[in-house]
Design an enzyme around this catalytic site. Structure first.
Site, PDB file in Angstrom:
ATOM      1  N   GLU A   1      44.616  34.233  38.706  1.00 35.86           N
ATOM      2  CA  GLU A   1      44.170  33.006  38.066  1.00 35.86           C
ATOM      3  C   GLU A   1      42.990  32.381  38.831  1.00 35.86           C
ATOM      4  O   GLU A   1      42.855  32.573  40.040  1.00 35.86           O
ATOM      5  CB  GLU A   1      45.319  31.998  38.026  1.00 35.86           C
ATOM      6  CG  GLU A   1      46.533  32.461  37.228  1.00 35.86           C
ATOM      7  CD  GLU A   1      46.367  32.246  35.731  1.00 35.86           C
ATOM      8  OE1 GLU A   1      45.231  31.982  35.282  1.00 35.86           O
ATOM      9  OE2 GLU A   1      47.372  32.336  35.013  1.00 35.86           O
TER      10      GLU A   1
ATOM     11  N   HIS B   1      40.812  34.925  33.844  1.00 33.81           N
ATOM     12  CA  HIS B   1      41.690  35.646  34.771  1.00 33.81           C
ATOM     13  C   HIS B   1      41.719  37.138  34.461  1.00 33.81           C
ATOM     14  O   HIS B   1      41.578  37.558  33.316  1.00 33.81           O
ATOM     15  CB  HIS B   1      43.107  35.045  34.797  1.00 33.81           C
ATOM     16  CG  HIS B   1      43.939  35.310  33.583  1.00 33.81           C
ATOM     17  ND1 HIS B   1      44.345  34.320  32.728  1.00 33.81           N
ATOM     18  CD2 HIS B   1      44.493  36.451  33.100  1.00 33.81           C
ATOM     19  CE1 HIS B   1      45.093  34.824  31.774  1.00 33.81           C
ATOM     20  NE2 HIS B   1      45.191  36.128  31.977  1.00 33.81           N
TER      21      HIS B   1
ATOM     22  N   ASN C   1      40.589  31.801  30.458  1.00 31.09           N
ATOM     23  CA  ASN C   1      40.054  31.114  31.640  1.00 31.09           C
ATOM     24  C   ASN C   1      39.401  32.078  32.629  1.00 31.09           C
ATOM     25  O   ASN C   1      39.062  31.696  33.747  1.00 31.09           O
ATOM     26  CB  ASN C   1      41.148  30.302  32.334  1.00 31.09           C
ATOM     27  CG  ASN C   1      42.276  31.172  32.879  1.00 31.09           C
ATOM     28  OD1 ASN C   1      42.245  32.402  32.766  1.00 31.09           O
ATOM     29  ND2 ASN C   1      43.287  30.548  33.462  1.00 31.09           N
TER      30      ASN C   1
ATOM     31  N   ASP D   1      50.196  44.687  35.983  1.00 35.02           N
ATOM     32  CA  ASP D   1      51.043  43.537  36.314  1.00 35.02           C
ATOM     33  C   ASP D   1      52.379  43.605  35.575  1.00 35.02           C
ATOM     34  O   ASP D   1      52.606  44.497  34.752  1.00 35.02           O
ATOM     35  CB  ASP D   1      50.324  42.226  35.980  1.00 35.02           C
ATOM     36  CG  ASP D   1      49.618  42.262  34.621  1.00 35.02           C
ATOM     37  OD1 ASP D   1      50.068  43.005  33.734  1.00 35.02           O
ATOM     38  OD2 ASP D   1      48.616  41.549  34.449  1.00 35.02           O
TER      39      ASP D   1
END
Length: 243
Positions: A141, A136, A134, A67
């Protein structure tokens, strides 16, 4: 899914490096899927040491990064291109022309098209991953639906907050990123996930639950035929993982 519980950070890094070294030595022109963040830093230091001291040869290796932030030029100190140069590429004998990190500046649509083309052309022999608090993966996400292929993602405030320590202020933290999609990640021949401290909830959902859910993208690793998860014993003990 194969889980390796290491005694400490050094053992965790060595175990990850062993996997990468084996792939590089068996296939000198392999393609590595790479990641940024704190989790892979020890691995990168160990690979650089093996290159310098033990002759691990990166001269024919290609790489594709997971990314990049939208809005940051490759020369920005917090861009993922800068991160990779500073933490790995400048310390091994890789040809930087054979490395790819999506451009965060310029036209995002053009950068995304280039990213997708590179992924289509180069099959990754291994994809390195970290995981967010979380759950991801990359910048995929938690959501009701996840994108299959490389795309532009709007970052959750929790993710921006977690990355704010790298910037002078919260206002400077990018709000968008280009990231591989879940199908892109799962198409790599092998997955290597390094779970670091502070990721107890994500580790628990991956290792102790049996569900696969877009609400916690890391659980998608259960679908891959050759996924390796590396964590330290203190994290395994914290979540009650017994193997």
């Amino acid at each position: 899914m194969h889980v390796i519980v290491a005694e400490d950070s050094a053992e965790q890094c060595r175990a990850a490096a062993d996997i990468f070294e084996r792939i590089i030595r068996e296939k000198p022109d392999c393609t590595l899927g790479l990641a940024t963040g704190s989790s892979p830093l020890g691995l990168y230091r160990e690979l650089a040491r093996r290159c310098t001291e033990e002759g691990l040869d990166f001269s024919r290796v290609h790489s594709v990064n997971l990314d990049e932030y939208v809005g940051l030029a490759p020369t920005h100190p917090q861009s993922y291109r800068s991160f990779m140069d500073a933490n790995l590429f400048d310390h091994v004998n890789i040809d930087k022309a054979n490395t790819f990190v999506a451009r965060g500046d310029g036209d995002a649509a053009e950068s995304l098209a280039e990213f997708r083309a590179v992924l289509a052309q180069r099959a990754r022999d291994v994809q390195l991953l970290g995981v967010g608090r979380n759950g991801h993966l990359g910048f995929n996400e938690p959501a009701e639906q996840l994108a299959a292929f490389a795309h532009e993602e709007v970052l959750k405030e929790s993710t921006r907050s977690a990355n704010a320590r790298f910037f002078e202020s919260m206002d400077e933290v990018p709000r968008r990123a280009l990231t591989m999609g879940m199908a892109d990640i799962l198409q790599a021949k092998k997955l290597v996930l390094i779970i670091s401290e502070g990721k107890e909830d994500a580790a628990r959902r991956l290792l102790l639950e049996e569900t696969v859910t877009t609400a916690c993208p890391v659980t998608m690793l259960r679908l891959h035929p050759d996924a390796v998860v590396l964590l330290q014993k203190k994290l395994a003990d914290a979540i009650g993982y017994r193997g």
